[in-house]
Design a protein around this motif. Structure first.
Motif, PDB file in Angstrom:
ATOM      1  N   THR A   1     -21.312 -15.117  27.486  1.00  0.00           N
ATOM      2  CA  THR A   1     -19.969 -15.316  28.031  1.00  0.00           C
ATOM      3  C   THR A   1     -18.909 -15.464  26.948  1.00  0.00           C
ATOM      4  O   THR A   1     -17.782 -15.004  27.111  1.00  0.00           O
ATOM      5  CB  THR A   1     -19.948 -16.554  28.934  1.00  0.00           C
ATOM      6  N   ARG A   2     -19.261 -16.130  25.830  1.00  0.00           N
ATOM      7  CA  ARG A   2     -18.261 -16.361  24.794  1.00  0.00           C
ATOM      8  C   ARG A   2     -18.098 -15.160  23.872  1.00  0.00           C
ATOM      9  O   ARG A   2     -17.026 -14.946  23.315  1.00  0.00           O
ATOM     10  CB  ARG A   2     -18.640 -17.591  23.973  1.00  0.00           C
ATOM     11  N   ASN A   3     -19.150 -14.425  23.646  1.00  0.00           N
ATOM     12  CA  ASN A   3     -19.073 -13.211  22.848  1.00  0.00           C
ATOM     13  C   ASN A   3     -19.231 -12.011  23.778  1.00  0.00           C
ATOM     14  O   ASN A   3     -20.347 -11.565  24.023  1.00  0.00           O
ATOM     15  CB  ASN A   3     -20.148 -13.181  21.771  1.00  0.00           C
ATOM     16  N   PRO A   4     -18.141 -11.549  24.335  1.00  0.00           N
ATOM     17  CA  PRO A   4     -18.228 -10.460  25.308  1.00  0.00           C
ATOM     18  C   PRO A   4     -18.879  -9.226  24.692  1.00  0.00           C
ATOM     19  O   PRO A   4     -18.581  -8.849  23.553  1.00  0.00           O
ATOM     20  CB  PRO A   4     -16.765 -10.190  25.669  1.00  0.00           C
ATOM     21  N   TRP A   5     -19.748  -8.592  25.431  1.00  0.00           N
ATOM     22  CA  TRP A   5     -20.386  -7.376  24.968  1.00  0.00           C
ATOM     23  C   TRP A   5     -20.673  -6.490  26.168  1.00  0.00           C
ATOM     24  O   TRP A   5     -20.716  -6.943  27.316  1.00  0.00           O
ATOM     25  CB  TRP A   5     -21.669  -7.670  24.201  1.00  0.00           C
ATOM     26  N   THR A   6     -20.845  -5.225  25.911  1.00  0.00           N
ATOM     27  CA  THR A   6     -21.154  -4.276  26.969  1.00  0.00           C
ATOM     28  C   THR A   6     -21.928  -3.105  26.379  1.00  0.00           C
ATOM     29  O   THR A   6     -21.702  -2.710  25.235  1.00  0.00           O
ATOM     30  CB  THR A   6     -19.873  -3.758  27.663  1.00  0.00           C
ATOM     31  N   ARG A   7     -22.845  -2.594  27.160  1.00  0.00           N
ATOM     32  CA  ARG A   7     -23.538  -1.361  26.792  1.00  0.00           C
ATOM     33  C   ARG A   7     -22.812  -0.139  27.315  1.00  0.00           C
ATOM     34  O   ARG A   7     -23.203   0.982  27.016  1.00  0.00           O
ATOM     35  CB  ARG A   7     -24.964  -1.394  27.337  1.00  0.00           C
ATOM     36  N   ASP A   8     -21.795  -0.383  28.116  1.00  0.00           N
ATOM     37  CA  ASP A   8     -21.045   0.715  28.723  1.00  0.00           C
ATOM     38  C   ASP A   8     -19.873   1.081  27.816  1.00  0.00           C
ATOM     39  O   ASP A   8     -18.717   0.744  28.088  1.00  0.00           O
ATOM     40  CB  ASP A   8     -20.551   0.311  30.114  1.00  0.00           C
ATOM     41  N   GLY A   9     -20.195   1.728  26.707  1.00  0.00           N
ATOM     42  CA  GLY A   9     -19.158   2.163  25.772  1.00  0.00           C
ATOM     43  C   GLY A   9     -19.269   3.654  25.514  1.00  0.00           C
ATOM     44  O   GLY A   9     -20.363   4.231  25.595  1.00  0.00           O
ATOM     45  N   ARG A  10     -18.151   4.272  25.190  1.00  0.00           N
ATOM     46  CA  ARG A  10     -18.132   5.708  24.931  1.00  0.00           C
ATOM     47  C   ARG A  10     -17.260   5.994  23.711  1.00  0.00           C
ATOM     48  O   ARG A  10     -16.204   5.383  23.527  1.00  0.00           O
ATOM     49  CB  ARG A  10     -17.570   6.496  26.125  1.00  0.00           C
ATOM     50  N   VAL A  11     -17.729   6.928  22.892  1.00  0.00           N
ATOM     51  CA  VAL A  11     -16.922   7.401  21.776  1.00  0.00           C
ATOM     52  C   VAL A  11     -15.903   8.403  22.313  1.00  0.00           C
ATOM     53  O   VAL A  11     -16.275   9.339  23.030  1.00  0.00           O
ATOM     54  CB  VAL A  11     -17.799   8.065  20.701  1.00  0.00           C
ATOM     55  N   HIS A  12     -14.654   8.195  21.984  1.00  0.00           N
ATOM     56  CA  HIS A  12     -13.580   9.067  22.432  1.00  0.00           C
ATOM     57  C   HIS A  12     -12.853   9.662  21.219  1.00  0.00           C
ATOM     58  O   HIS A  12     -12.873   9.105  20.126  1.00  0.00           O
ATOM     59  CB  HIS A  12     -12.570   8.304  23.299  1.00  0.00           C
ATOM     60  N   ALA A  13     -12.191  10.771  21.457  1.00  0.00           N
ATOM     61  CA  ALA A  13     -11.333  11.398  20.440  1.00  0.00           C
ATOM     62  C   ALA A  13     -10.320  12.267  21.157  1.00  0.00           C
ATOM     63  O   ALA A  13     -10.566  12.737  22.281  1.00  0.00           O
ATOM     64  CB  ALA A  13     -12.152  12.233  19.451  1.00  0.00           C
ATOM     65  N   ASP A  14      -9.189  12.478  20.509  1.00  0.00           N
ATOM     66  CA  ASP A  14      -8.164  13.351  21.084  1.00  0.00           C
ATOM     67  C   ASP A  14      -8.614  14.805  20.963  1.00  0.00           C
ATOM     68  O   ASP A  14      -9.014  15.253  19.877  1.00  0.00           O
ATOM     69  CB  ASP A  14      -6.830  13.167  20.367  1.00  0.00           C
ATOM     70  N   ILE A  15      -8.531  15.525  22.072  1.00  0.00           N
ATOM     71  CA  ILE A  15      -8.879  16.944  22.099  1.00  0.00           C
ATOM     72  C   ILE A  15      -7.581  17.741  22.186  1.00  0.00           C
ATOM     73  O   ILE A  15      -6.828  17.623  23.161  1.00  0.00           O
ATOM     74  CB  ILE A  15      -9.792  17.296  23.286  1.00  0.00           C
ATOM     75  N   ILE A  16      -7.299  18.527  21.155  1.00  0.00           N
ATOM     76  CA  ILE A  16      -6.068  19.317  21.097  1.00  0.00           C
ATOM     77  C   ILE A  16      -6.366  20.728  21.605  1.00  0.00           C
ATOM     78  O   ILE A  16      -7.193  21.436  21.031  1.00  0.00           O
ATOM     79  CB  ILE A  16      -5.510  19.391  19.659  1.00  0.00           C
ATOM     80  N   GLU A  17      -5.711  21.107  22.684  1.00  0.00           N
ATOM     81  CA  GLU A  17      -5.869  22.455  23.222  1.00  0.00           C
ATOM     82  C   GLU A  17      -4.862  23.384  22.541  1.00  0.00           C
ATOM     83  O   GLU A  17      -3.653  23.153  22.601  1.00  0.00           O
ATOM     84  CB  GLU A  17      -5.666  22.465  24.738  1.00  0.00           C
ATOM     85  N   ILE A  18      -5.383  24.413  21.899  1.00  0.00           N
ATOM     86  CA  ILE A  18      -4.545  25.338  21.139  1.00  0.00           C
ATOM     87  C   ILE A  18      -4.196  26.526  22.032  1.00  0.00           C
ATOM     88  O   ILE A  18      -5.082  27.301  22.420  1.00  0.00           O
ATOM     89  CB  ILE A  18      -5.253  25.823  19.863  1.00  0.00           C
ATOM     90  N   ALA A  19      -2.923  26.650  22.365  1.00  0.00           N
ATOM     91  CA  ALA A  19      -2.441  27.755  23.188  1.00  0.00           C
ATOM     92  C   ALA A  19      -1.406  28.546  22.400  1.00  0.00           C
ATOM     93  O   ALA A  19      -0.542  27.957  21.741  1.00  0.00           O
ATOM     94  CB  ALA A  19      -1.831  27.240  24.490  1.00  0.00           C
ATOM     95  N   PRO A  20      -1.458  29.871  22.420  1.00  0.00           N
ATOM     96  CA  PRO A  20      -0.463  30.667  21.678  1.00  0.00           C
ATOM     97  C   PRO A  20       0.912  30.560  22.309  1.00  0.00           C
ATOM     98  O   PRO A  20       1.044  30.341  23.516  1.00  0.00           O
ATOM     99  CB  PRO A  20      -1.028  32.094  21.777  1.00  0.00           C
ATOM    100  N   ASP A  21       1.923  30.710  21.484  1.00  0.00           N
ATOM    101  CA  ASP A  21       3.306  30.696  21.956  1.00  0.00           C
ATOM    102  C   ASP A  21       3.791  32.100  22.288  1.00  0.00           C
ATOM    103  O   ASP A  21       4.842  32.268  22.896  1.00  0.00           O
ATOM    104  CB  ASP A  21       4.203  30.069  20.889  1.00  0.00           C
ATOM    105  N   VAL A  22       3.016  33.127  21.864  1.00  0.00           N
ATOM    106  CA  VAL A  22       3.341  34.523  22.158  1.00  0.00           C
ATOM    107  C   VAL A  22       2.084  35.200  22.712  1.00  0.00           C
ATOM    108  O   VAL A  22       0.963  34.734  22.495  1.00  0.00           O
ATOM    109  CB  VAL A  22       3.837  35.268  20.901  1.00  0.00           C
TER     110      VAL A  22
END
Length: 295
Positions: free
Chosen positions: A31-52
């Motif tokens: 209770t005092r040291n909160p922990w969870t096994r429900d964790g996920r590694v996240h990162a920003d995903i940049i979608e590359i779309a052409p301008d022309v």
């Protein structure tokens, strides 16, 4: 026999007391040291779309390749955009010559007296200069747009990262605004730990955190960066007009604690750990662990 029973009683009492103490300490740690096994590694995903739009002329990267900011990812056939640039340059030259001509005409008419030229003719010459200047500015804008379009035929990485799930090939037709390639921003890796709402009261921004990935033995030090301020309420739905909440009148007699996302910033990732977005992680938060925002 009496001594034996006494010994058994004492031993049993110590064992029970030890188990109770261990359970109590385990509960306090839980209770005092909160922990969870429900964790996920996240990162920003940049979608590359052409301008022309245009056919993909060349793909400069491979799947899962590391790229740096500014690296060329793929190119679009630039020929038509070169032609458009040449046309725009010629148009600018023509508009510039016309503007100079109109200015010379206005200068000649300005030197004439009112007996030789009417006020209306002089005003018409001034209007012609203003119109020619506006057309010249318009031609310059078209020239800059043509240069920009030609420059945009090269698609460059906006961040440091990794190419993922590459599916674009030379010869594919690229449509402006339609994403063709994704980049994982390597500078944005973090962990989202989904903590029960009963543990959130013990977590503050700045608390130390330890991340343990399922596939690696080494721990990753980090700290609590932020705590989510909203989660979806699955028990309510909007009515057809969207103005009144439709609340589910029934629920299970066992009410489970909701999970609240906590964003964990990674302070230092060991060299032998290769992060991939979507990995499973265990997150342990240490309250009062030097949190800079604590009172």
């Amino acid at each position: 026999m009496a001594v034996s029973r006494t010994v058994k009683f004492v031993v049993t009492t110590f064992v029970v007391a030890g188990a109770a103490a261990a359970a109590w300490f385990a509960w306090q740690d839980y209770t005092r040291n909160p922990w969870t096994r429900d964790g996920r590694v996240h990162a920003d995903i940049i979608e590359i779309a052409p301008d022309v739009s245009g056919a993909v002329a060349q793909v400069r990267v491979k799947d899962n390749q590391a790229v740096k900011k500014g690296d060329v990812l793929f190119t679009i056939d630039p020929e038509r955009y070169r032609f458009a640039l040449s046309q725009a340059e010629a148009n600018v030259q023509g508009r510039e010559q016309e503007l100079e001509q109109r200015r010379r005409e206005l200068e000649r008419r300005t030197r004439l007296s009112t007996a030789a030229i009417t006020v209306e003719a002089r005003e018409q010459a001034e209007t012609a200069v203003a119109t020619a200047a506006a057309e010249y500015d318009q031609a310059l804008a078209a020239l800059n747009t043509a240069r920009l379009n030609l420059d945009r035929t090269e698609l460059r990485s906006p961040v440091n990262g990794f190419v993922t799930n590459l599916q674009v090939n030379a010869g594919d037709y690229a449509t402006a605004g339609r994403a063709l390639l994704a980049i994982v921003n390597s500078d944005s890796f973090h962990v989202a730990g989904y903590f029960e709402e009963t543990k959130i009261r013990n977590i503050r921004e700045g608390d130390r955190a330890t991340v343990r990935l399922m596939g690696f033995p080494d721990e990753i030090p980090g700290h609590v960066e932020s705590i989510a301020r909203a989660i979806a309420d699955r028990e309510t739905a909007q009515t057809s007009d969207g103005l009144i909440a439709n609340v589910n009148p029934t629920f299970s007699w066992v009410r489970l604690a909701q999970r609240v996302p906590v964003r964990i910033a990674l302070d230092r990732v060991p060299d032998d750990i290769r992060l991939s977005a979507g990995m499973t992680a265990t997150v342990i938060v240490t309250p009062n662990g030097g949190g800079q925002n604590r009172p």
